[in-house]
Scaffold this motif. Structure first.
Motif, PDB file in Angstrom:
ATOM      1  N   LEU A 188       0.820  -1.211   0.000  1.00 30.36           N
ATOM      2  CA  LEU A 188       0.000   0.000   0.000  1.00 30.36           C
ATOM      3  C   LEU A 188       0.850   1.256   0.000  1.00 30.36           C
ATOM      4  O   LEU A 188       0.445   2.285  -0.561  1.00 30.36           O
ATOM      5  N   THR A 297      -4.728   3.813   4.715  1.00 33.07           N
ATOM      6  CA  THR A 297      -5.122   2.775   3.769  1.00 33.07           C
ATOM      7  C   THR A 297      -4.327   1.502   3.979  1.00 33.07           C
ATOM      8  O   THR A 297      -4.853   0.392   3.833  1.00 33.07           O
ATOM      9  N   THR A 300      -5.889  -0.344   6.930  1.00 31.67           N
ATOM     10  CA  THR A 300      -7.167  -0.949   6.551  1.00 31.67           C
ATOM     11  C   THR A 300      -6.961  -2.162   5.650  1.00 31.67           C
ATOM     12  O   THR A 300      -7.595  -3.208   5.840  1.00 31.67           O
ATOM     13  N   ALA A 301      -6.076  -2.046   4.670  1.00 32.71           N
ATOM     14  CA  ALA A 301      -5.829  -3.169   3.753  1.00 32.71           C
ATOM     15  C   ALA A 301      -5.245  -4.369   4.498  1.00 32.71           C
ATOM     16  O   ALA A 301      -5.639  -5.520   4.251  1.00 32.71           O
ATOM     17  N   ILE A 360     -15.117  -3.151   3.705  1.00 36.06           N
ATOM     18  CA  ILE A 360     -14.312  -1.964   4.004  1.00 36.06           C
ATOM     19  C   ILE A 360     -14.928  -1.207   5.176  1.00 36.06           C
ATOM     20  O   ILE A 360     -14.219  -0.771   6.096  1.00 36.06           O
ATOM     21  N   LEU A 447      -8.257  -0.061  -2.033  1.00 36.28           N
ATOM     22  CA  LEU A 447      -8.589  -1.232  -1.216  1.00 36.28           C
ATOM     23  C   LEU A 447      -9.265  -2.318  -2.046  1.00 36.28           C
ATOM     24  O   LEU A 447      -8.978  -3.514  -1.888  1.00 36.28           O
ATOM     25  N   THR A 451      -7.447  -5.979  -2.720  1.00 39.04           N
ATOM     26  CA  THR A 451      -8.173  -7.145  -2.210  1.00 39.04           C
ATOM     27  C   THR A 451      -8.520  -8.108  -3.344  1.00 39.04           C
ATOM     28  O   THR A 451      -8.400  -9.334  -3.202  1.00 39.04           O
TER      29      THR A 451
END
Length: 502
Positions: A188, A297, A300-301, A360, A447, A451
């Motif tokens: 990321l 990010t 979160t990823a 998400i 994201l 994913t």
């Protein structure tokens, strides 16, 4: 000889002066650490929030090191939904509860920039570039971030981002085990450099790795002392200054290289140059947003892919992305996975992926340890019967709502099928009120692309450090205010390449 003697005398004088300054700084630090700035006020007087016991700096050090525990302990010790503490000479008020949350996000005088500047300290500080910015420059940076997320620019980013995914994922090998909070975060970071800077940096893996190393140095160098006592020339502050200077040099060299070449390229730097922005705005945009985007990010990823390791939603996501491919990619053309996914238009990624959207949303709820920071630049205001004076800093921990069992039953359970709450400001994953994440459209796209590449490109599961399958994913560490990483070594991804070519 005379010159040498004068130089030696001058050196001795400077050394003596430096020692005196350091001694004075240490004396001041000792006084602050153990005695603070005077006595606390009575929290019951004049409707002020109750004070958290302890006024010296050592008592509030956990605010920077273990913030989640510090704030929860504050509510527990005071028995109140609002409390305050001193941070040097500044007043900091922590609020919680539904009515306080509504007041916090709705108050137009609660300023984000001023709050973040004082209480965070983990952004590269370059005066006039990332700090002490005029309102006009801040507005200009926000405007440019909006431009980065226009349809044409975002559409143009899809293929390069997926190519970055392919190249980085190829380095993982056909099978193996890795820490997702290292490898996914690294991916990321690469994508963020691609999206928010320039090809000169994004196409150079060595330079990207160097930038990440320097930003990591900034993170590790952010201590209570560097935030509260930035004038104290301690090792951590010197380390931060050195890292900031190196980051600044790398970005400026890339800008200079582009301007000397005269070659126009389809990236964010070119957009900023074409708009004739000031050099300070361009450098500030890249310096500040690189780290902000990569942290949020990347966190979160890492968690999204970890949670999907052995979750039933994994098959639903795979089916959703395969349907996108069936709808938008010709079945008669033999493309690699990254090429196939890049053929899916932006509109489809944004409007035809409800499963990814729910994943998400739930990941942001459970694994983003944010504490919203503001400063009251308006008149005194009353929240839940307590006075928030003008000039005070105001905090709202997202855990108050996102981990609230009355709003989200069994709040630590990852459940993307949860129905959206109707509680006012019951979900603040992208912000709330007048302050929302300005980069959320780009973040959502990144994201979804990462994913999709991961789930269709690999078969993987969660294992411990011995390679044994985990019964459940680890719990996010909300005390890790930047990356929310779990205990080191508690979770790994065991992966094997699918039959599809990346």
């Amino acid at each position: 000889m005379y010159t040498v003697g004068l130089q030696s005398a001058a050196d001795a004088f400077l050394l003596s002066s430096l020692k005196a300054q350091v001694a004075l700084a240490l004396l001041i630090l000792f006084i602050l650490l153990f005695f603070g700035f005077g006595s606390q006020k009575d929290g019951a007087v004049d409707g002020a929030p109750v004070f958290l016991p302890g006024s010296h700096l050592l008592a509030i050090t956990p605010f920077f090191r273990r913030r989640f525990e510090f704030l929860n302990n504050g509510f527990h010790k005071t028995g109140q939904s609002l409390f305050q503490f001193n941070m040097l000479r500044e007043t900091v008020i922590v609020v919680s509860g539904e009515s306080a949350r509504k007041s916090f996000f709705a108050n137009k005088h609660f300023d984000l920039t001023e709050g973040f500047k004082m209480l965070s300290g983990a952004i590269p500080v370059v005066k006039g570039v990332t700090s002490n910015l005029q309102t006009k420059r801040i507005a200009q940076i926000h405007k440019r971030l909006s431009s980065v997320q226009r349809n044409e620019h975002l559409s143009g980013l899809i293929a390069p981002i997926l190519e970055d995914c392919r190249r980085v994922m190829e380095t993982w090998g056909p099978s193996g085990t890795f820490d997702p909070f290292e490898k996914i975060y690294e991916l990321l970071f690469q994508i963020t450099v691609r999206s928010l800077s320039c090809e000169e940096l994004a196409n150079d893996p060595v330079q990207v790795a160097r930038l990440k190393e320097l930003y990591d140095t900034l993170d590790s160098g952010t201590t209570p002392a560097t935030v509260l006592l930035p004038w104290l020339p301690g090792p951590s502050m010197l380390k931060k200054l050195w890292a900031t200077k190196k980051i600044y040099d790398i970005v400026v060299r890339a800008i200079d290289e582009r301007e000397r070449s005269g070659i126009s390229k389809p990236d964010t730097l070119q957009m900023l140059l074409d708009e004739k922005d000031e050099r300070l705005v361009i450098v500030g945009f890249i310096l500040g947003l690189l780290v902000a985007g990569a942290r949020a990010t990347g966190t979160t990823a890492s968690w999204l892919i970890t949670y999907l390791g052995d979750h039933e939603s994994k098959d639903e996501v795979i089916a959703e992305v395969e349907q996108l491919l069936a709808n938008h990619v010709s079945p008669n053309v033999s493309y690699s996975l990254s090429q196939q996914l890049s053929s899916i238009p932006l509109e489809a990624w944004e409007s035809e992926t409800p499963v990814l959207d729910s994943l998400i949303r739930e990941t942001l709820r459970i694994a983003q340890p944010h504490t919203a920071m503001r400063r009251n630049l308006g008149p005194d205001v009353t929240i839940d019967g307590k006075t928030i004076p003008s000039g005070a800093y105001v905090l709202y921990p997202f855990s108050d709502v996102h981990l609230n069992p009355d709003v989200y039953p069994d709040p630590w359970r990852f459940d993307p099928s949860r129905k959206e709450t109707t509680v006012p400001f019951g979900y603040v994953g992208w912000g709330g009120g007048k302050t929302h994440c300005l980069g959320q459209r780009l973040a959502r796209l990144e994201l979804k692309l990462v994913t999709s590449m991961m789930l269709l490109g690999f078969r993987y599961s969660l294992v411990d450090k011995k390679g044994e399958q985990l019964d459940a994913p680890p719990q996010p560490n909300w005390n890790d205010i930047l990356l929310c990483r779990p205990e080191q070594g508690s979770c790994y991804l065991k992966h094997e390449k699918s039959m599809l070519s990346l």
